[in-house]
Design a protein around this motif. Sequence first.
Motif, PDB file in Angstrom:
ATOM      1  N   TRP A  24      -3.020  -6.539  -9.673  1.00 30.37           N
ATOM      2  CA  TRP A  24      -2.599  -6.550 -10.997  1.00 30.37           C
ATOM      3  C   TRP A  24      -1.940  -5.838 -11.935  1.00 30.37           C
ATOM      4  N   THR A  32       0.968  -3.645  -8.985  1.00 33.59           N
ATOM      5  CA  THR A  32       1.930  -4.566  -8.126  1.00 33.59           C
ATOM      6  C   THR A  32       2.463  -5.520  -9.054  1.00 33.59           C
ATOM      7  N   GLU A  33       3.140  -6.281  -8.132  1.00 39.21           N
ATOM      8  CA  GLU A  33       3.976  -7.267  -8.867  1.00 39.21           C
ATOM      9  C   GLU A  33       2.933  -8.518  -9.021  1.00 39.21           C
ATOM     10  N   GLU A  34       1.925  -8.431  -8.142  1.00 33.34           N
ATOM     11  CA  GLU A  34       0.871  -9.633  -8.263  1.00 33.34           C
ATOM     12  C   GLU A  34       0.407  -9.754  -9.674  1.00 33.34           C
ATOM     13  N   ARG A  35       0.307 -11.076  -9.980  1.00 32.93           N
ATOM     14  CA  ARG A  35      -0.170 -11.338 -11.629  1.00 32.93           C
ATOM     15  C   ARG A  35      -1.372 -12.190 -11.579  1.00 32.93           C
TER      16      ARG A  35
END
Length: 342
Positions: free
Chosen positions: A113, A116-119
């Motif tokens: 989170w 990276t682009e993960e949320r």
Amino acid sequence: MKVISGEDAYRSLRSNKTFRWANHKPDTPPAPSRTRKLALLPRLDPRFTFGAEDRLFTIGSCFARHVESELEKYGYRFRTRARENQVEPDECTSPNGFFNKFTTASMLNEVLWALTEERFPEVAYTEVNGRWTDGQLPASFATLERAREIRARVQDILGDIRQSQFLVLTLGLVESWFDTEAGIYLNTAPTAGHISKYPGRFEVHVLDYVENLRHLEKIRETVKAANPDLRLVVTVSPVPLGATFTGQDITVANNYSKSTLRAVAGDFCSRHTDAEYFPSYEAVTESAPPAAWMEDAIHVRIELVRCVIAHFMKHYGPPSLADRIDPEAVLAALRASMPEAG
């Protein structure tokens, strides 16, 4: 599998003064075990050391917070300990304890989170009795807005990994709760109130060797993508499980947990030249129990933590700091702090 030639094996044995629990000759009475010493500080052979200006970042359980506190005395700084980043007493049991990460799964969530682009999934916020949690932080908040604010703060601080030279990971336990609705592992157990309000949503997964090693490899892949020069120090927290949800005796569950994580940490560091295992777990668990543990037999006495970190800095720290450390003085302080000394 690590393979050592017979010649190298005996060469190592002859040069290693710590190859036995106790050194004695066959025709003399056994020497006292090293574990009878006040503090057993394992022999170290570091592959790398810290510079005086290097930045360190730690991820781990409450033992990692002790490590930060002691490293501050050597001039290293951590935003996790800054006053402006602490929470209120009604939100967490300690001002910066909401940074604690107990499982490899939760550690992996946080670096993904932050780097990276993960949320973080919005559905992971849950409310029980007017208090909000996100499952990744050992804390609760009066409003959803406050929970979101602290979540953003954690991810911002974890972004410091990009500017750090070393990442210290302290592995804690293998019992990990899974949120089936959010599709993520949690860092802490949901309360009984959560189980009642959200029936069927939460499960306990006992993560095995393969799963923990996979998480650790993914953590390395993620942080190295963000910071290719980053090096890792991996430790295992000596603090035992506070409780087990498996139905086993806690001594059995705890030994499985620590044995699994210790094997994972050792094999992971053997695979990667940019990763080093530091034996804080062995230093505490093999030291004399009265010197190692507080009355609850769970938390490590701060005087022994100071010995362990002084040992760490003596070997891994820059010469300008290492030369100022007197191991005997630190041990003397531990000895003086013992209950018998009072």
